[in-house]
Enzyme design. Structure first.
Site, short mmCIF file in Angstrom:
data_model
loop_
_atom_site.label_atom_id
_atom_site.label_comp_id
_atom_site.label_asym_id
_atom_site.label_seq_id
_atom_site.Cartn_x
_atom_site.Cartn_y
_atom_site.Cartn_z
N GLU A 193 10.80 89.03 37.52
CA GLU A 193 11.52 88.00 36.77
C GLU A 193 11.81 86.78 37.64
O GLU A 193 12.95 86.34 37.79
CB GLU A 193 12.81 88.58 36.16
CG GLU A 193 12.52 89.59 35.08
CD GLU A 193 13.77 90.02 34.30
OE1 GLU A 193 14.87 89.53 34.61
OE2 GLU A 193 13.62 90.84 33.37
N GLU A 316 8.91 95.88 31.32
CA GLU A 316 10.30 96.12 30.89
C GLU A 316 10.38 95.87 29.40
O GLU A 316 10.03 94.78 28.93
CB GLU A 316 11.29 95.21 31.62
CG GLU A 316 11.54 95.59 33.08
CD GLU A 316 12.68 94.81 33.72
OE1 GLU A 316 13.64 94.45 32.99
OE2 GLU A 316 12.60 94.55 34.93
#
Length: 513
Positions: A193, A316
Protein backbone atom coordinates in the site's frame (compact mmCIF):
# COMPACT_ATOMS: atom_id res chain seq x y z
CA UNK A 1 -33.21 -36.56 12.89
CA UNK A 2 -32.03 -33.10 13.88
CA UNK A 3 -34.82 -30.67 12.83
CA UNK A 4 -32.34 -28.28 11.22
CA UNK A 5 -30.82 -31.05 9.10
CA UNK A 6 -34.30 -32.31 8.21
CA UNK A 7 -35.22 -28.80 7.06
CA UNK A 8 -32.08 -28.52 4.96
CA UNK A 9 -32.67 -31.87 3.32
CA UNK A 10 -36.22 -30.86 2.51
CA UNK A 11 -34.98 -27.71 0.83
CA UNK A 12 -32.48 -29.76 -1.19
CA UNK A 13 -35.23 -31.79 -2.88
CA UNK A 14 -35.83 -31.50 -6.58
CA UNK A 15 -38.02 -28.53 -7.40
CA UNK A 16 -41.51 -29.50 -8.44
CA UNK A 17 -42.65 -29.13 -12.03
CA UNK A 18 -43.90 -25.75 -13.14
CA UNK A 19 -41.81 -23.74 -10.67
CA UNK A 20 -39.95 -20.82 -12.24
CA UNK A 21 -36.20 -21.50 -12.37
CA UNK A 22 -33.12 -19.67 -13.53
CA UNK A 23 -31.37 -21.65 -16.29
CA UNK A 24 -27.70 -22.46 -15.77
CA UNK A 25 -25.72 -23.89 -18.69
CA UNK A 26 -22.19 -25.21 -18.22
CA UNK A 27 -20.12 -25.52 -21.40
CA UNK A 28 -17.92 -28.40 -20.30
CA UNK A 29 -16.42 -28.74 -23.80
CA UNK A 30 -14.69 -25.33 -23.67
CA UNK A 31 -12.18 -25.31 -20.81
CA UNK A 32 -10.96 -21.90 -19.71
CA UNK A 33 -8.05 -20.76 -17.57
CA UNK A 34 -6.79 -22.83 -14.66
CA UNK A 35 -7.87 -21.50 -11.26
CA UNK A 36 -4.52 -21.03 -9.56
CA UNK A 37 -4.43 -22.68 -6.15
CA UNK A 38 -3.09 -19.39 -4.76
CA UNK A 39 -6.49 -17.78 -5.35
CA UNK A 40 -7.24 -19.43 -1.99
CA UNK A 41 -4.25 -17.86 -0.24
CA UNK A 42 -4.26 -16.59 3.34
CA UNK A 43 -2.76 -13.59 5.14
CA UNK A 44 -1.13 -13.47 8.60
CA UNK A 45 -0.05 -10.05 9.82
CA UNK A 46 1.48 -8.96 13.12
CA UNK A 47 -1.84 -7.46 14.12
CA UNK A 48 -3.75 -8.02 17.34
CA UNK A 49 -3.89 -11.72 18.16
CA UNK A 50 -3.66 -12.73 14.52
CA UNK A 51 -0.29 -14.36 15.20
CA UNK A 52 0.62 -14.07 18.87
CA UNK A 53 -1.86 -16.04 21.01
CA UNK A 54 -4.00 -16.80 17.98
CA UNK A 55 -1.68 -19.28 16.34
CA UNK A 56 1.78 -18.75 17.90
CA UNK A 57 2.02 -19.70 21.58
CA UNK A 58 5.72 -20.52 21.77
CA UNK A 59 7.33 -23.93 22.25
CA UNK A 60 7.05 -23.74 26.07
CA UNK A 61 3.27 -23.22 26.08
CA UNK A 62 0.95 -25.75 27.75
CA UNK A 63 -1.26 -25.47 24.66
CA UNK A 64 -0.22 -28.38 22.41
CA UNK A 65 2.08 -27.00 19.73
CA UNK A 66 4.79 -27.85 17.25
CA UNK A 67 7.72 -25.46 17.19
CA UNK A 68 5.51 -22.91 18.92
CA UNK A 69 2.59 -23.14 16.48
CA UNK A 70 -0.75 -24.36 17.87
CA UNK A 71 -1.54 -27.89 16.74
CA UNK A 72 -5.30 -27.33 16.68
CA UNK A 73 -5.12 -24.22 14.49
CA UNK A 74 -2.51 -25.70 12.18
CA UNK A 75 -4.56 -28.87 11.82
CA UNK A 76 -7.70 -26.93 10.95
CA UNK A 77 -5.84 -24.84 8.37
CA UNK A 78 -4.36 -27.97 6.80
CA UNK A 79 -7.89 -29.29 6.37
CA UNK A 80 -8.72 -26.39 4.04
CA UNK A 81 -5.45 -26.99 2.17
CA UNK A 82 -4.06 -23.49 2.64
CA UNK A 83 -1.86 -23.07 -0.45
CA UNK A 84 -0.06 -19.84 0.41
CA UNK A 85 0.49 -17.50 3.39
CA UNK A 86 1.39 -13.81 3.13
CA UNK A 87 3.57 -12.40 5.95
CA UNK A 88 4.51 -10.16 7.90
CA UNK A 89 2.02 -7.54 6.61
CA UNK A 90 0.18 -5.43 5.56
CA UNK A 91 1.04 -2.04 7.00
CA UNK A 92 3.26 -3.81 9.54
CA UNK A 93 5.59 -4.92 6.73
CA UNK A 94 6.81 -1.38 6.06
CA UNK A 95 8.05 -1.02 9.62
CA UNK A 96 9.46 -4.55 9.91
CA UNK A 97 13.22 -5.07 9.88
CA UNK A 98 14.01 -8.69 9.28
CA UNK A 99 17.23 -8.77 11.31
CA UNK A 100 15.13 -8.09 14.44
CA UNK A 101 13.48 -11.48 13.94
CA UNK A 102 16.46 -13.86 13.71
CA UNK A 103 18.76 -15.43 16.28
CA UNK A 104 17.88 -16.44 19.86
CA UNK A 105 14.36 -15.22 20.65
CA UNK A 106 15.31 -14.02 24.12
CA UNK A 107 17.87 -11.64 22.57
CA UNK A 108 15.63 -10.13 19.92
CA UNK A 109 14.72 -6.43 20.29
CA UNK A 110 11.24 -5.48 21.49
CA UNK A 111 9.62 -2.82 19.31
CA UNK A 112 6.31 -0.97 19.36
CA UNK A 113 3.69 -1.94 16.78
CA UNK A 114 2.72 1.61 15.87
CA UNK A 115 0.21 0.54 13.22
CA UNK A 116 -1.87 -1.83 15.30
CA UNK A 117 -2.68 -0.96 18.88
CA UNK A 118 0.65 0.46 20.01
CA UNK A 119 1.48 -2.85 21.70
CA UNK A 120 4.90 -4.39 22.21
CA UNK A 121 6.24 -6.48 19.33
CA UNK A 122 8.54 -9.14 20.73
CA UNK A 123 9.83 -10.32 17.34
CA UNK A 124 9.38 -13.88 18.64
CA UNK A 125 7.96 -14.76 15.23
CA UNK A 126 10.53 -14.01 12.56
CA UNK A 127 11.81 -15.52 9.33
CA UNK A 128 12.59 -19.01 10.66
CA UNK A 129 9.36 -19.29 12.63
CA UNK A 130 7.32 -18.21 9.61
CA UNK A 131 8.89 -20.87 7.44
CA UNK A 132 8.23 -23.43 10.18
CA UNK A 133 4.55 -22.48 9.87
CA UNK A 134 4.32 -22.79 6.09
CA UNK A 135 6.20 -26.09 6.27
CA UNK A 136 3.71 -27.40 8.85
CA UNK A 137 0.84 -26.28 6.60
CA UNK A 138 2.42 -27.62 3.42
CA UNK A 139 1.93 -24.12 1.98
CA UNK A 140 4.03 -21.72 -0.07
CA UNK A 141 5.55 -18.55 1.38
CA UNK A 142 4.71 -15.00 0.31
CA UNK A 143 7.09 -12.56 2.03
CA UNK A 144 6.34 -8.83 2.00
CA UNK A 145 9.42 -6.59 1.99
CA UNK A 146 9.88 -3.27 3.76
CA UNK A 147 10.00 -0.36 1.34
CA UNK A 148 8.51 2.27 3.64
CA UNK A 149 11.23 2.41 6.31
CA UNK A 150 13.60 -0.07 4.69
CA UNK A 151 15.95 0.09 1.73
CA UNK A 152 17.01 -1.74 -1.40
CA UNK A 153 20.01 -3.05 0.56
CA UNK A 154 17.87 -4.39 3.40
CA UNK A 155 15.51 -6.24 1.06
CA UNK A 156 18.40 -7.51 -1.06
CA UNK A 157 20.13 -8.91 2.01
CA UNK A 158 16.92 -10.52 3.26
CA UNK A 159 16.43 -12.31 -0.04
CA UNK A 160 20.08 -13.42 0.08
CA UNK A 161 19.68 -14.65 3.66
CA UNK A 162 16.61 -16.68 2.71
CA UNK A 163 17.66 -18.05 -0.68
CA UNK A 164 21.44 -18.19 -1.05
CA UNK A 165 23.08 -21.60 -1.39
CA UNK A 166 26.57 -20.04 -1.31
CA UNK A 167 29.07 -19.71 1.53
CA UNK A 168 28.36 -15.99 1.93
CA UNK A 169 28.25 -14.44 5.39
CA UNK A 170 24.45 -14.10 5.22
CA UNK A 171 23.93 -17.67 4.02
CA UNK A 172 26.16 -18.93 6.80
CA UNK A 173 24.25 -16.80 9.31
CA UNK A 174 21.07 -18.58 8.20
CA UNK A 175 22.82 -21.90 8.73
CA UNK A 176 24.02 -20.80 12.17
CA UNK A 177 20.42 -19.93 13.03
CA UNK A 178 19.29 -23.45 12.22
CA UNK A 179 18.42 -23.73 8.52
CA UNK A 180 21.09 -25.25 6.32
CA UNK A 181 19.31 -25.25 2.98
CA UNK A 182 17.76 -22.14 1.41
CA UNK A 183 14.15 -21.35 2.21
CA UNK A 184 11.67 -21.67 -0.61
CA UNK A 185 10.20 -18.21 -1.11
CA UNK A 186 7.41 -18.39 -3.68
CA UNK A 187 6.73 -14.63 -3.80
CA UNK A 188 8.42 -11.47 -2.56
CA UNK A 189 6.60 -8.11 -2.59
CA UNK A 190 8.30 -4.74 -2.70
CA UNK A 191 6.36 -2.74 -0.12
CA UNK A 192 2.65 -2.64 0.70
CA UNK A 193 0.00 0.00 0.00
CA UNK A 194 2.64 2.50 -1.10
CA UNK A 195 -0.24 4.88 -1.81
CA UNK A 196 -1.05 4.98 1.93
CA UNK A 197 0.51 3.39 5.03
CA UNK A 198 3.48 2.23 2.95
CA UNK A 199 4.71 5.74 2.24
CA UNK A 200 2.01 7.95 0.65
CA UNK A 201 3.79 7.76 -2.70
CA UNK A 202 2.71 8.53 -6.22
CA UNK A 203 2.56 5.62 -8.69
CA UNK A 204 5.47 7.00 -10.72
CA UNK A 205 7.67 7.53 -7.67
CA UNK A 206 6.91 4.01 -6.43
CA UNK A 207 7.61 2.62 -9.90
CA UNK A 208 11.10 4.13 -9.89
CA UNK A 209 11.82 2.81 -6.39
CA UNK A 210 10.48 -0.61 -7.32
CA UNK A 211 12.74 -0.89 -10.35
CA UNK A 212 15.74 0.06 -8.23
CA UNK A 213 14.91 -2.56 -5.60
CA UNK A 214 14.11 -5.29 -8.09
CA UNK A 215 17.51 -4.82 -9.68
CA UNK A 216 19.16 -5.98 -6.46
CA UNK A 217 16.83 -8.83 -5.49
CA UNK A 218 19.22 -11.53 -6.59
CA UNK A 219 18.84 -15.22 -5.87
CA UNK A 220 19.89 -18.54 -7.40
CA UNK A 221 17.53 -19.32 -10.27
CA UNK A 222 16.04 -22.36 -8.57
CA UNK A 223 15.30 -20.34 -5.43
CA UNK A 224 14.34 -17.00 -6.97
CA UNK A 225 10.91 -15.79 -5.80
CA UNK A 226 8.38 -14.20 -8.09
CA UNK A 227 8.43 -10.45 -7.49
CA UNK A 228 5.22 -8.53 -6.78
CA UNK A 229 4.65 -4.80 -7.13
CA UNK A 230 2.43 -3.01 -4.61
CA UNK A 231 -0.52 -1.68 -6.58
CA UNK A 232 -3.62 0.36 -5.91
CA UNK A 233 -7.06 0.03 -4.39
CA UNK A 234 -10.64 0.57 -5.47
CA UNK A 235 -10.25 4.34 -5.62
CA UNK A 236 -7.40 4.68 -8.10
CA UNK A 237 -6.73 2.81 -11.36
CA UNK A 238 -3.69 4.99 -12.00
CA UNK A 239 -1.50 2.55 -10.10
CA UNK A 240 -2.37 -0.41 -12.28
CA UNK A 241 -2.03 1.69 -15.44
CA UNK A 242 1.39 3.10 -14.54
CA UNK A 243 2.83 -0.11 -13.10
CA UNK A 244 1.70 -2.39 -15.92
CA UNK A 245 3.35 0.03 -18.34
CA UNK A 246 6.59 0.57 -16.41
CA UNK A 247 7.31 -2.77 -14.76
CA UNK A 248 8.66 -5.51 -16.96
CA UNK A 249 11.58 -7.93 -16.50
CA UNK A 250 11.03 -10.18 -13.49
CA UNK A 251 7.75 -8.74 -12.21
CA UNK A 252 5.18 -11.47 -11.65
CA UNK A 253 2.17 -9.35 -10.81
CA UNK A 254 0.61 -6.22 -9.38
CA UNK A 255 -1.34 -6.25 -6.14
CA UNK A 256 -4.79 -4.77 -5.60
CA UNK A 257 -6.76 -4.27 -2.36
CA UNK A 258 -10.50 -4.03 -1.85
CA UNK A 259 -12.51 -4.42 1.36
CA UNK A 260 -16.27 -4.86 1.68
CA UNK A 261 -17.94 -2.42 4.08
CA UNK A 262 -21.72 -2.66 4.67
CA UNK A 263 -22.12 1.12 4.73
CA UNK A 264 -19.34 1.87 2.28
CA UNK A 265 -18.00 4.40 4.81
CA UNK A 266 -14.80 3.96 6.80
CA UNK A 267 -15.98 6.14 9.66
CA UNK A 268 -18.93 3.87 10.54
CA UNK A 269 -18.62 0.60 8.68
CA UNK A 270 -21.49 -1.38 10.20
CA UNK A 271 -21.80 -4.16 12.77
CA UNK A 272 -20.73 -7.75 12.26
CA UNK A 273 -23.85 -9.11 14.01
CA UNK A 274 -27.35 -7.88 14.79
CA UNK A 275 -27.66 -6.14 11.42
CA UNK A 276 -30.87 -5.66 9.46
CA UNK A 277 -31.66 -6.80 5.94
CA UNK A 278 -30.70 -3.44 4.45
CA UNK A 279 -27.11 -4.08 5.61
CA UNK A 280 -27.24 -7.66 4.37
CA UNK A 281 -27.98 -6.49 0.84
CA UNK A 282 -25.62 -3.49 0.99
CA UNK A 283 -22.82 -5.85 2.00
CA UNK A 284 -23.63 -8.19 -0.89
CA UNK A 285 -23.93 -5.28 -3.31
CA UNK A 286 -20.62 -3.77 -2.20
CA UNK A 287 -18.75 -7.05 -2.41
CA UNK A 288 -20.04 -7.66 -5.94
CA UNK A 289 -18.20 -4.47 -6.93
CA UNK A 290 -15.09 -6.67 -6.88
CA UNK A 291 -16.04 -7.87 -10.37
CA UNK A 292 -16.12 -4.34 -11.75
CA UNK A 293 -12.83 -3.46 -10.05
CA UNK A 294 -11.14 -6.51 -11.57
CA UNK A 295 -12.57 -5.77 -15.01
CA UNK A 296 -11.29 -2.18 -14.94
CA UNK A 297 -7.86 -3.19 -13.67
CA UNK A 298 -7.46 -5.98 -16.20
CA UNK A 299 -8.51 -3.61 -18.99
CA UNK A 300 -5.74 -1.23 -17.89
CA UNK A 301 -3.27 -4.12 -17.83
CA UNK A 302 -4.36 -5.38 -21.24
CA UNK A 303 -3.22 -2.11 -22.82
CA UNK A 304 0.38 -2.65 -21.75
CA UNK A 305 0.50 -6.42 -21.26
CA UNK A 306 -1.73 -8.06 -23.91
CA UNK A 307 0.12 -11.36 -23.47
CA UNK A 308 -1.06 -11.45 -19.84
CA UNK A 309 2.37 -12.06 -18.37
CA UNK A 310 1.43 -10.05 -15.31
CA UNK A 311 -1.04 -11.32 -12.76
CA UNK A 312 -3.50 -9.22 -10.77
CA UNK A 313 -2.97 -10.28 -7.17
CA UNK A 314 -5.84 -9.33 -4.85
CA UNK A 315 -3.66 -9.83 -1.81
CA UNK A 316 -6.00 -8.09 0.64
CA UNK A 317 -9.77 -8.49 0.53
CA UNK A 318 -12.68 -9.38 2.78
CA UNK A 319 -15.28 -7.81 5.05
CA UNK A 320 -14.36 -4.99 7.41
CA UNK A 321 -16.81 -4.07 10.17
CA UNK A 322 -16.73 -1.92 13.28
CA UNK A 323 -14.65 -3.72 15.91
CA UNK A 324 -16.43 -5.68 18.60
CA UNK A 325 -17.23 -3.60 21.69
CA UNK A 326 -14.77 -4.02 24.52
CA UNK A 327 -11.88 -5.03 22.28
CA UNK A 328 -8.76 -3.08 21.34
CA UNK A 329 -9.70 -0.97 18.28
CA UNK A 330 -6.23 -1.58 16.87
CA UNK A 331 -6.74 -5.37 16.90
CA UNK A 332 -9.54 -5.36 14.28
CA UNK A 333 -11.46 -8.22 15.87
CA UNK A 334 -14.92 -8.89 14.47
CA UNK A 335 -17.39 -11.76 14.64
CA UNK A 336 -17.85 -13.92 11.56
CA UNK A 337 -21.32 -14.94 10.35
CA UNK A 338 -23.18 -16.63 7.54
CA UNK A 339 -23.07 -13.28 5.73
CA UNK A 340 -19.28 -13.54 5.62
CA UNK A 341 -19.44 -17.02 4.10
CA UNK A 342 -21.75 -15.68 1.39
CA UNK A 343 -19.34 -12.80 0.76
CA UNK A 344 -16.42 -15.23 0.48
CA UNK A 345 -18.26 -17.49 -1.96
CA UNK A 346 -19.36 -14.56 -4.14
CA UNK A 347 -15.75 -13.44 -4.38
CA UNK A 348 -14.53 -16.95 -5.19
CA UNK A 349 -16.97 -17.07 -8.09
CA UNK A 350 -15.72 -13.69 -9.31
CA UNK A 351 -12.08 -14.73 -9.04
CA UNK A 352 -12.78 -17.91 -11.02
CA UNK A 353 -14.35 -15.86 -13.81
CA UNK A 354 -11.11 -13.87 -14.09
CA UNK A 355 -8.71 -16.77 -13.64
CA UNK A 356 -6.59 -15.64 -16.59
CA UNK A 357 -5.45 -12.55 -14.63
CA UNK A 358 -6.35 -13.21 -10.99
CA UNK A 359 -3.70 -15.74 -10.00
CA UNK A 360 -3.49 -15.03 -6.28
CA UNK A 361 -5.70 -13.60 -3.56
CA UNK A 362 -5.19 -13.36 0.20
CA UNK A 363 -8.17 -12.87 2.47
CA UNK A 364 -7.63 -10.63 5.49
CA UNK A 365 -6.94 -12.42 7.75
CA UNK A 366 -6.28 -15.99 8.83
CA UNK A 367 -6.88 -15.97 12.61
CA UNK A 368 -8.72 -13.52 14.93
CA UNK A 369 -8.49 -10.49 12.61
CA UNK A 370 -11.17 -9.15 10.22
CA UNK A 371 -12.72 -11.95 8.12
CA UNK A 372 -10.94 -14.76 9.93
CA UNK A 373 -11.02 -18.50 9.30
CA UNK A 374 -10.51 -19.25 12.97
CA UNK A 375 -11.21 -17.51 16.28
CA UNK A 376 -9.30 -18.47 19.41
CA UNK A 377 -9.43 -17.63 23.10
CA UNK A 378 -6.58 -19.04 25.15
CA UNK A 379 -6.75 -22.82 24.55
CA UNK A 380 -10.16 -22.72 22.83
CA UNK A 381 -10.77 -22.55 19.08
CA UNK A 382 -13.81 -22.21 16.82
CA UNK A 383 -14.17 -22.43 13.07
CA UNK A 384 -16.06 -19.64 11.33
CA UNK A 385 -18.59 -19.76 8.46
CA UNK A 386 -15.85 -18.29 6.24
CA UNK A 387 -13.64 -21.24 7.15
CA UNK A 388 -16.36 -23.58 5.94
CA UNK A 389 -16.71 -21.66 2.68
CA UNK A 390 -13.00 -22.24 2.04
CA UNK A 391 -13.36 -25.89 2.98
CA UNK A 392 -16.26 -26.38 0.58
CA UNK A 393 -14.40 -24.71 -2.31
CA UNK A 394 -11.24 -26.85 -1.98
CA UNK A 395 -12.08 -28.78 -5.22
CA UNK A 396 -11.64 -25.51 -7.17
CA UNK A 397 -7.95 -25.25 -6.27
CA UNK A 398 -6.06 -25.95 -9.50
CA UNK A 399 -9.30 -26.76 -11.33
CA UNK A 400 -9.97 -25.65 -14.91
CA UNK A 401 -12.64 -22.98 -15.12
CA UNK A 402 -15.61 -23.63 -17.39
CA UNK A 403 -17.80 -21.01 -19.09
CA UNK A 404 -21.33 -20.69 -17.79
CA UNK A 405 -24.44 -18.78 -18.81
CA UNK A 406 -27.17 -17.93 -16.35
CA UNK A 407 -30.49 -16.96 -17.93
CA UNK A 408 -33.58 -15.58 -16.24
CA UNK A 409 -31.70 -14.93 -13.02
CA UNK A 410 -34.09 -12.84 -10.88
CA UNK A 411 -33.01 -9.85 -8.84
CA UNK A 412 -33.13 -9.71 -5.08
CA UNK A 413 -33.89 -6.19 -3.89
CA UNK A 414 -34.39 -4.13 -0.75
CA UNK A 415 -35.44 -0.53 -1.31
CA UNK A 416 -33.46 0.83 -4.23
CA UNK A 417 -30.63 -1.70 -3.92
CA UNK A 418 -30.79 -4.83 -6.04
CA UNK A 419 -28.41 -7.68 -6.79
CA UNK A 420 -28.60 -10.88 -8.84
CA UNK A 421 -30.23 -13.59 -6.76
CA UNK A 422 -27.95 -16.42 -7.90
CA UNK A 423 -24.18 -16.48 -8.37
CA UNK A 424 -22.53 -19.53 -9.94
CA UNK A 425 -19.17 -20.98 -10.95
CA UNK A 426 -18.16 -24.25 -12.58
CA UNK A 427 -14.85 -26.01 -13.11
CA UNK A 428 -13.29 -29.34 -13.98
CA UNK A 429 -11.40 -30.49 -10.89
CA UNK A 430 -7.95 -32.04 -10.91
CA UNK A 431 -9.74 -35.32 -10.11
CA UNK A 432 -11.66 -35.08 -13.41
CA UNK A 433 -15.01 -34.30 -11.80
CA UNK A 434 -17.27 -31.43 -12.77
CA UNK A 435 -17.84 -29.10 -9.80
CA UNK A 436 -20.53 -26.47 -9.43
CA UNK A 437 -20.81 -23.69 -6.84
CA UNK A 438 -24.06 -21.82 -6.26
CA UNK A 439 -24.85 -18.89 -3.97
CA UNK A 440 -28.33 -17.62 -3.17
CA UNK A 441 -28.04 -13.99 -2.04
CA UNK A 442 -31.72 -13.78 -1.08
CA UNK A 443 -32.12 -14.34 2.68
CA UNK A 444 -35.88 -14.84 2.43
CA UNK A 445 -36.60 -17.55 -0.13
CA UNK A 446 -34.97 -20.42 -1.98
CA UNK A 447 -33.88 -20.13 -5.60
CA UNK A 448 -34.55 -22.74 -8.26
CA UNK A 449 -31.76 -23.34 -10.77
CA UNK A 450 -32.30 -25.61 -13.78
CA UNK A 451 -29.00 -27.25 -14.68
CA UNK A 452 -27.93 -28.03 -18.23
CA UNK A 453 -24.61 -29.49 -19.45
CA UNK A 454 -24.72 -29.82 -23.26
CA UNK A 455 -23.60 -33.24 -24.46
CA UNK A 456 -23.95 -34.73 -21.00
CA UNK A 457 -26.84 -36.28 -19.15
CA UNK A 458 -26.90 -34.89 -15.64
CA UNK A 459 -28.18 -37.55 -13.27
CA UNK A 460 -27.53 -35.94 -9.90
CA UNK A 461 -25.50 -33.46 -7.90
CA UNK A 462 -23.94 -34.26 -4.53
CA UNK A 463 -22.03 -32.08 -2.13
CA UNK A 464 -22.64 -29.76 0.79
CA UNK A 465 -24.68 -26.69 1.70
CA UNK A 466 -23.99 -23.96 4.23
CA UNK A 467 -26.98 -22.01 5.53
CA UNK A 468 -28.85 -21.16 8.73
CA UNK A 469 -32.08 -19.63 9.95
CA UNK A 470 -30.55 -16.25 10.88
CA UNK A 471 -28.62 -13.89 8.63
CA UNK A 472 -26.04 -13.39 11.38
CA UNK A 473 -25.76 -17.04 12.44
CA UNK A 474 -22.29 -17.64 13.88
CA UNK A 475 -20.30 -19.99 16.05
CA UNK A 476 -19.29 -19.15 19.60
CA UNK A 477 -17.19 -20.89 22.24
CA UNK A 478 -20.43 -21.81 24.01
CA UNK A 479 -21.97 -23.10 20.77
CA UNK A 480 -19.07 -23.95 18.44
CA UNK A 481 -21.13 -25.83 15.86
CA UNK A 482 -24.16 -23.60 15.54
CA UNK A 483 -23.47 -23.29 11.81
CA UNK A 484 -21.59 -25.76 9.65
CA UNK A 485 -22.11 -27.48 6.27
CA UNK A 486 -24.71 -30.19 5.79
CA UNK A 487 -25.01 -32.84 3.05
CA UNK A 488 -26.77 -31.75 -0.12
CA UNK A 489 -28.03 -33.76 -3.08
CA UNK A 490 -30.56 -33.54 -5.89
CA UNK A 491 -31.47 -35.98 -8.66
CA UNK A 492 -32.93 -35.61 -12.13
CA UNK A 493 -36.66 -36.00 -12.48
CA UNK A 494 -38.61 -38.37 -14.69
CA UNK A 495 -38.16 -35.96 -17.59
CA UNK A 496 -34.38 -36.25 -17.28
CA UNK A 497 -33.97 -32.64 -16.17
CA UNK A 498 -32.47 -31.52 -12.91
CA UNK A 499 -33.45 -28.43 -10.99
CA UNK A 500 -31.54 -27.52 -7.87
CA UNK A 501 -33.41 -25.73 -5.11
CA UNK A 502 -30.84 -23.52 -3.39
CA UNK A 503 -31.97 -22.58 0.13
CA UNK A 504 -32.25 -18.95 1.14
CA UNK A 505 -28.92 -17.26 2.05
CA UNK A 506 -26.94 -20.35 1.17
CA UNK A 507 -23.67 -21.52 -0.33
CA UNK A 508 -23.62 -24.85 -2.18
CA UNK A 509 -20.72 -26.77 -3.73
CA UNK A 510 -21.54 -30.02 -5.52
CA UNK A 511 -20.04 -32.54 -7.89
CA UNK A 512 -22.15 -33.05 -11.01
CA UNK A 513 -22.76 -36.70 -11.86
Amino acid sequence: MNPIKRGVLALCMLASGGVFAAELTIDAAKPGAVINKDVYGQFAEHLGTGIYEGIWVGPKSKIPNTKGWRNDVVGALKDIKVPLVRWPGGCFADEYHWRDGIGPREKRPVKVNTNWGGVDESNAVGTHEFFDLVDLLGADAYVNGNLGTGSAQEMSEWVEYMTSDSKSTLANLRRKNGHDKPFKVAYFAVGNEAWGCGGNMSPQYYSDLYKQVETFLRAPQQYRPKIIASGGNDNDLTWTDVLSKELKKQTSGISFHYYTLPTGKWEVKGASTGFQENEWISTVSNTLRMDDHIRKNTAAMDKHDPEKKLGLFVDEWGTWYDVEKGTNPGFLFQQNTLRDAVVAALNFNIFHAHADRVRMTNIAQMVNVLQAMIITDKDKMILTPTYYAYQMYVPFQGATSLPITLKDNPDYSVGNVKVPEVSASAARGTDGKLYLALVNTNPNKPADVALNVPGQTVKAVKGRVLTAAAMDAHNTFASPQAIKPAPFSAAAGADGKLTVKVPAKAVIVVAVE
